[in-house]
Scaffold this active site. Structure first.
Site, short mmCIF file in Angstrom:
data_model
loop_
_atom_site.label_atom_id
_atom_site.label_comp_id
_atom_site.label_asym_id
_atom_site.label_seq_id
_atom_site.Cartn_x
_atom_site.Cartn_y
_atom_site.Cartn_z
N CYS A 4 0.85 -1.19 0.00
CA CYS A 4 0.00 0.00 0.00
C CYS A 4 0.89 1.25 0.00
CB CYS A 4 -0.90 -0.03 1.23
SG CYS A 4 -1.73 1.51 1.56
N ASP A 30 -0.69 16.50 -1.80
CA ASP A 30 -1.13 15.62 -2.88
C ASP A 30 -0.27 15.86 -4.12
OD1 ASP A 30 -4.12 14.07 -3.45
OD2 ASP A 30 -2.85 14.59 -5.18
N HIS A 46 -3.12 0.93 8.71
CA HIS A 46 -3.84 0.68 7.46
C HIS A 46 -5.30 0.39 7.76
CE1 HIS A 46 -4.41 -0.36 3.23
NE2 HIS A 46 -5.33 -1.17 3.73
N ASN A 84 -13.02 10.15 0.39
CA ASN A 84 -13.73 9.24 -0.49
C ASN A 84 -13.68 7.83 0.10
OD1 ASN A 84 -14.32 11.19 -2.51
ND2 ASN A 84 -12.20 11.07 -3.20
N HIS A 95 -6.46 3.29 1.23
CA HIS A 95 -5.97 3.53 2.60
C HIS A 95 -6.60 4.85 3.00
CE1 HIS A 95 -2.36 3.56 5.57
NE2 HIS A 95 -3.11 4.61 5.86
N HIS A 97 -7.81 8.34 3.86
CA HIS A 97 -7.14 9.64 3.80
C HIS A 97 -8.17 10.73 3.70
CE1 HIS A 97 -7.51 8.02 -0.28
NE2 HIS A 97 -7.69 9.28 -0.67
N HIS A 99 -8.63 14.57 2.23
CA HIS A 99 -8.13 15.66 1.40
C HIS A 99 -8.45 16.97 2.13
CE1 HIS A 99 -7.92 13.15 -2.39
NE2 HIS A 99 -8.82 12.45 -1.72
P1 AMP Z 1 -8.71 9.28 -3.68
O1 AMP Z 1 -9.14 9.37 -5.12
O2 AMP Z 1 -9.65 9.97 -2.74
O3 AMP Z 1 -8.40 7.86 -3.28
O4 AMP Z 1 -7.37 10.15 -3.59
C1 AMP Z 1 -6.10 9.63 -3.72
C2 AMP Z 1 -5.19 10.81 -3.86
O5 AMP Z 1 -3.87 10.38 -3.58
C3 AMP Z 1 -5.16 11.46 -5.25
O6 AMP Z 1 -5.53 12.83 -5.11
C4 AMP Z 1 -3.71 11.29 -5.68
O7 AMP Z 1 -3.24 12.40 -6.41
C5 AMP Z 1 -2.99 11.12 -4.36
N1 AMP Z 1 -1.75 10.38 -4.38
C6 AMP Z 1 -1.55 9.11 -4.81
N2 AMP Z 1 -0.27 8.73 -4.63
C7 AMP Z 1 0.36 9.78 -4.06
C8 AMP Z 1 1.69 10.02 -3.64
N3 AMP Z 1 2.65 9.10 -3.76
N4 AMP Z 1 1.98 11.24 -3.11
C9 AMP Z 1 1.04 12.19 -3.01
N5 AMP Z 1 -0.24 12.02 -3.38
C10 AMP Z 1 -0.58 10.84 -3.91
ZN ZN Z 2 -2.05 1.22 3.76
#
Ligand code: AMP
Ligand code: ZN
Length: 114
Positions: A4, A30, A46, A84, A95, A97, A99
């Site tokens: 992950c 992000d 996780h 989301n 995982h 998160h 925003h």
């Molecule tokens: P979600 O669509 O709500 O699952 O959002 C996932 C977010 O993670 C997206 O906005 C991606 O741009 C961001 N993301 C994925 N991998 C990384 C990373 N390595 N560093 C920073 N942001 C990431």
């Molecule tokens: Zn994870």
């Protein structure tokens, strides 16, 4: 082995510049920002999404981290928090998160035109 990406960031296997970090939570920008400020707040444990099991102390840390991001990013005029959960919500990283978005007027609508 956990595959992950947010676990790897939380365990410092993938380096990021933390906006905020404590023993429960890490926050970082992000990589595909949708606003002038777009920071992700991620628990180190996780959990798939907000419907998963979380210890009360983790919830407290997540709340503190969201507030700290707002302070550290200078979001004195407001911020928006989105999490989301699942396919209909468009979750892409499985995982939990949050925003944290801001730095401009985000308008009153909750969703883009559908
Ligand atoms: P979600 O669509 O709500 O699952 O959002 C996932 C977010 O993670 C997206 O906005 C991606 O741009 C961001 N993301 C994925 N991998 C990384 C990373 N390595 N560093 C920073 N942001 C990431
Ligand atoms: Zn994870």
């Amino acid at each position: 082995m956990c595959d992950c990406i947010f676990c790897k960031i939380a365990q410092h296997e993938i380096p990021v510049e933390p906006v905020y970090e404590d023993d429960q939570v890490i926050a970082f920008d992000d990589m595909n920002p949708q606003a002038p400020v777009h920071t992700l707040v991620v628990p180190k444990v996780h959990v798939q999404d907000i419907t998963g099991n979380l210890e009360p102390e983790t919830l407290v840390s997540l709340h503190k981290a969201i507030c700290e991001v707002g302070i550290r990013k200078g979001l004195t005029q407001g911020l928006r928090v989105i999490s989301n959960a699942g396919a209909d919500a468009g979750q892409t990283v499985m995982h939990l998160h949050f925003h944290v978005l801001g730095g401009t007027s985000l308008g009153e609508g909750l969703l883009p035109e559908v």
